[in-house]
Design an enzyme around this catalytic site. Structure first.
Site, short mmCIF file in Angstrom:
data_model
loop_
_atom_site.label_atom_id
_atom_site.label_comp_id
_atom_site.label_asym_id
_atom_site.label_seq_id
_atom_site.Cartn_x
_atom_site.Cartn_y
_atom_site.Cartn_z
CG MET A 153 -2.64 3.20 7.89
SD MET A 153 -1.70 3.26 9.44
CE MET A 153 -1.04 4.92 9.36
CG HIS A 183 -4.01 -0.87 -1.07
ND1 HIS A 183 -3.77 -0.75 0.29
CD2 HIS A 183 -4.55 -2.10 -1.23
CE1 HIS A 183 -4.14 -1.86 0.90
NE2 HIS A 183 -4.61 -2.70 0.01
CB SER A 203 -0.95 -0.02 1.20
OG SER A 203 -1.90 1.01 1.09
CB THR A 204 1.05 4.27 2.20
OG1 THR A 204 -0.37 4.38 2.26
CG2 THR A 204 1.67 5.65 2.13
#
Length: 344
Positions: free
Chosen positions: A284, A191, A165-166
Site C-alpha cells: 500500500m 516493511h 510491503s503488504t
C-alpha cells in the site's frame, strides 16, 4: 469511507476486551464479534460476514495456521495475524494471511498505543487487499533451468534492490526461491517490525539456493548473497574499499516506514556506479516509487509487480504511473524477466 467490519479470533479474554474497548471510539472500524477458537471462528465468519479477521496464531485445538489451510481456499477473506515473536507467523502468511502484527505487552501503555496505531492502518489496507490462495500447480511461464549460468562479469558488476510491503513476504520468497545460487548481490527492504526480520531471513536462507541473512551495518554486498534490511533501521547501499556495503542506521520514518524502500532505492541510484536492477513489489502507498524512478533515470532496469498478482497494488501502481517501471510482471515471472535481462 465505508465502515470496516472486523471479527477478532483469540482465546485471551483480556485481549478481546482490550480490542473491543479500543475500537468503540474508532470511526469506520467496527468489531462485529469475536471467536475463541477455530471452530467458533468458522461459524462466526459465515454468520457475521466480516470484512477482515484478526487471528491469533497459537490457539487451543486447531492452530491459526491449520485454520487458514482449511478455511481460506473456500472462503478467501483478508486475515491479519496477531502474534508474539514467533517464526510460525511466516508459515501462516504462506497459507494466505494478508499481514501480521506483533501482540502488545498488555501491561505497557505505549506498547498498546503503538499496536493500535499500526493495527488500524493494517485493517484499512487489508480491507482492500486481494487474498492470494497458494497454488501448488501454477508454474512460471519460462523454465528457469533452461537459462544458462550468468558470467562472472555480470555477477560482480550488478546490484539488485528489491522493495515490498503488504503481501511481500511470500512474494519475495517466491522470486528468490526461483533464482540460482550464482546471482549478483541482492539487497531487500521489506516493511517488517524489529525481531521478525531476523527470523524472516533465516526462513529464506533455509528455502532458497542463495545465502540470505539479516543485514548488519558494514556488511559487504556479495554475489550469491541476499541482505534483508533490519526492522526499525534504515538501510542504504554505499561504496566500500572493495565494491559496496550496506549502512544500517537509526533514522526517521520515510513515507511512514523504517526501513523504507525509498531510502534503499535512492541510495542505489545515488551511490552505485555498477549496473543496477530495481524491483518493486506488492504494498500500500507509494514507498519506493520515487526511489525507483531515480534508479531508472540513472540507467537501472526496473521491474514492477503487476496488478493481478499483487495482494495490494499500491506501491507498484504508483511506480508504474510515474514512469519508474520498465517492465511489469506477475510475481511468478519476475525471476525469469530478471534472469533474461541479466543474460542480455
Amino acid at each position: 469511507m465505508k465502515t470496516i467490519k472486523v471479527l477478532i479470533v483469540d482465546d485471551s479474554i483480556l485481549f478481546r476486551q482490550m480490542m473491543i474497548q479500543h475500537f468503540l471510539n474508532v470511526p469506520n472500524i467496527e468489531i462485529v464479534g469475536y471467536a475463541i477458537n477455530a471452530t467458533d471462528a468458522r461459524q462466526k465468519i459465515l454468520k457475521l460476514q466480516p470484512d477482515v479477521v484478526t487471528l491469533d496464531v497459537e490457539m487451543p485445538g486447531m492452530s491459526g495456521i491449520d485454520f487458514l489451510k482449511k478455511f481460506l481456499p473456500e472462503h478467501p477473506i483478508p486475515v491479519i495475524l496477531v502474534s508474539s515473536l514467533n517464526i510460525r507467523v511466516f508459515d501462516a502468511l504462506s497459507y494466505g494471511a494478508v499481514d501480521f502484527i506483533r501482540k502488545p505487552d498488555m501491561k505497557v501503555s505505549y506498547s498498546k498505543e503503538a499496536f493500535f496505531t499500526s493495527l488500524e492502518s493494517k485493517l484499512i489496507i487489508a480491507s482492500q487487499a486481494h487474498v492470494r490462495i497458494p497454488s501448488a500447480t501454477a508454474k512460471p511461464e519460462l523454465n528457469l533451468s533452461s537459462i544458462p549460468p550468468l558470467s562472472y562479469n555480470v555477477l560482480s558488476s550488478t546490484i539488485i534492490a528489491i522493495g515490498a510491503s503488504t503481501g511481500g513476504t511470500e512474494t519475495t520468497l517466491e522470486i528468490l526461491k526461483a533464482l540460482p545460487k550464482e546471482m549478483p548481490g541482492i539487497v531487500v527492504t521489506q516493511h517488517m517490525p524489529e525481531g521478525f526480520t531476523a527470523m524472516y531471513a533465516q526462513r529464506l536462507d533455509r528455502l532458497c539456493k542463495l545465502t540470505v541473512k539479516e543485514a548488519k551495518h558494514g556488511d559487504p554486498i556479495l554475489p550469491g548473497q541476499v541482505l534483508i534490511a533490519p526492522g526499525s533501521l534504515q538501510m542504504k547501499v554505499v561504496p566500500a574499499q572493495k565494491g559496496y556495503m550496506v549502512q544500517c542506521v537509526k533514522g526517521e520514518k520515510v513515507n511512514g516506514h523504517c526501513p523504507s524502500v525509498d531510502v534503499l532505492f535512492s541510495s542505489v541510484a545515488e551511490n552505485v556506479g555498477l549496473k543496477k536492477v530495481g524491483i518493486i513489489l506488492t504494498g500500500m502507498g507509494r514507498d519506493g516509487a520515487d526511489g525507483l524512478l531515480k534508479m531508472r533515470q540513472k540507467g537501472a532496469f526496473t521491474i514492477g509487480q503487476d496488478k493481478n498478482s499483487s495482494v495490494v497494488y499500491g506501491m507498484p501502481m504508483v511506480a508504474h504511473n510515474i514512469g519508474a517501471v520498465c517492465v511489469q510482471a506477475s510475481y511468478r515471472n519476475i525471476a525469469s524477466v530478471l534472469l533474461k535481462h541479466l543474460k542480455q
